[in-house]
Design an enzyme around this catalytic site. Sequence first.
Site, PDB file in Angstrom:
ATOM      1  N   LYS A  52       0.836  -1.252   0.031  1.00 47.42           N
ATOM      2  CA  LYS A  52       0.014  -0.142  -0.103  1.00 47.42           C
ATOM      3  C   LYS A  52       0.864   1.452  -0.003  1.00 47.42           C
ATOM      4  O   LYS A  52       0.504   2.342  -0.207  1.00 47.42           O
ATOM      5  CB  LYS A  52      -0.856   0.139   1.432  1.00 47.42           C
ATOM      6  CG  LYS A  52      -1.637  -1.045   1.464  1.00 47.42           C
ATOM      7  CD  LYS A  52      -2.404  -0.921   2.686  1.00 47.42           C
ATOM      8  CE  LYS A  52      -2.840  -2.296   3.333  1.00 47.42           C
ATOM      9  NZ  LYS A  52      -3.341  -2.378   4.618  1.00 47.42           N
ATOM     10  N   GLY A  53       2.119   0.978   0.375  1.00 51.48           N
ATOM     11  CA  GLY A  53       3.107   2.242   0.383  1.00 51.48           C
ATOM     12  C   GLY A  53       3.095   3.275  -0.578  1.00 51.48           C
ATOM     13  O   GLY A  53       3.313   4.262  -0.266  1.00 51.48           O
ATOM     14  N   ASP A 112      14.834  -0.708   0.360  1.00 50.66           N
ATOM     15  CA  ASP A 112      15.496  -0.870   1.600  1.00 50.66           C
ATOM     16  C   ASP A 112      16.618  -1.921   1.232  1.00 50.66           C
ATOM     17  O   ASP A 112      17.729  -1.502   0.661  1.00 50.66           O
ATOM     18  CB  ASP A 112      14.662  -1.188   2.668  1.00 50.66           C
ATOM     19  CG  ASP A 112      15.431  -1.368   3.887  1.00 50.66           C
ATOM     20  OD1 ASP A 112      16.876  -1.101   3.914  1.00 50.66           O
ATOM     21  OD2 ASP A 112      14.987  -1.634   4.996  1.00 50.66           O
ATOM     22  N   LYS A 140      17.091   3.971   0.074  1.00 52.03           N
ATOM     23  CA  LYS A 140      18.081   3.825   1.207  1.00 52.03           C
ATOM     24  C   LYS A 140      19.562   3.683   0.935  1.00 52.03           C
ATOM     25  O   LYS A 140      19.782   3.053  -0.119  1.00 52.03           O
ATOM     26  CB  LYS A 140      17.801   2.796   2.485  1.00 52.03           C
ATOM     27  CG  LYS A 140      16.434   3.174   3.086  1.00 52.03           C
ATOM     28  CD  LYS A 140      16.216   2.440   4.412  1.00 52.03           C
ATOM     29  CE  LYS A 140      14.656   2.685   4.794  1.00 52.03           C
ATOM     30  NZ  LYS A 140      14.574   1.793   6.041  1.00 52.03           N
ATOM     31  N   VAL A 159      11.577   5.323   7.950  1.00 53.04           N
ATOM     32  CA  VAL A 159      10.951   6.370   7.666  1.00 53.04           C
ATOM     33  C   VAL A 159       9.307   6.156   7.670  1.00 53.04           C
ATOM     34  O   VAL A 159       8.916   4.769   7.316  1.00 53.04           O
ATOM     35  CB  VAL A 159      11.437   6.996   6.477  1.00 53.04           C
ATOM     36  CG1 VAL A 159      12.632   7.769   6.624  1.00 53.04           C
ATOM     37  CG2 VAL A 159      11.317   6.259   5.381  1.00 53.04           C
TER      38      VAL A 159
END
Length: 183
Positions: A52-53, A112, A140, A159
């Site tokens: 969903k990000g 990430d 990142k 974050v």
Amino acid sequence: MSGERTAPGLPAGRIGKELITADEITARTAELGDRITADYQGRRPLLVGVLKGAVMFMSDLARAIRIPVEIDFMAVSSYGESTQSSGVVRIVKDLETDIRDRHVLIVEDIVDSGLTLRYLCELLTARQPASIEICALLVKDGAQADARYVGFPIPPDFVIGYGLDLAELYRELPSIHVFEPDA
Ligand code: IMP
């Protein structure tokens, strides 16, 4: 806006320093939209948002692109309710679109370890799209990212905000903050 949210099992902490403001996100998204508009002239890319990000970024990015696009979504789960990668990627929702011969642009919130995107790319490449590229809002430091379009490189902190969650919380924040765990 309260920085304190508690729930059973939720890592204790609060909304920390603002890392990227809403205005900075808007400006960078406009630049990415311009580049994508130029790169995909004469084609109709399929934007594949990773739920969903990426939902906030996807909707802003789609509106910053000035050629016709289609959108679709996939949902994968990698972290559960922790802030550490479990190394396990599971498809929760697949695409509705047949991507064979399509120009696919994966729209991701954050890279990430890069594990999620590597898995997604392999899966989608097997479906024989005409091309496949990645647009990631955040990458990142130290991530293994093969993203053609990157919004912001960031330090390897956890974050939250602008779609990014911790155990489903904080997605609604308009800007990106560091999550500050209790010492
Ligand atoms: P990766 O597979 O390690 O690259 O992790 C990618 C996914 O993990 C992202 O799509 C996010 O859902 C989640 N994730 C990684 N880092 C963060 C973070 O700092 N905040 C929120 N979610 C994160």
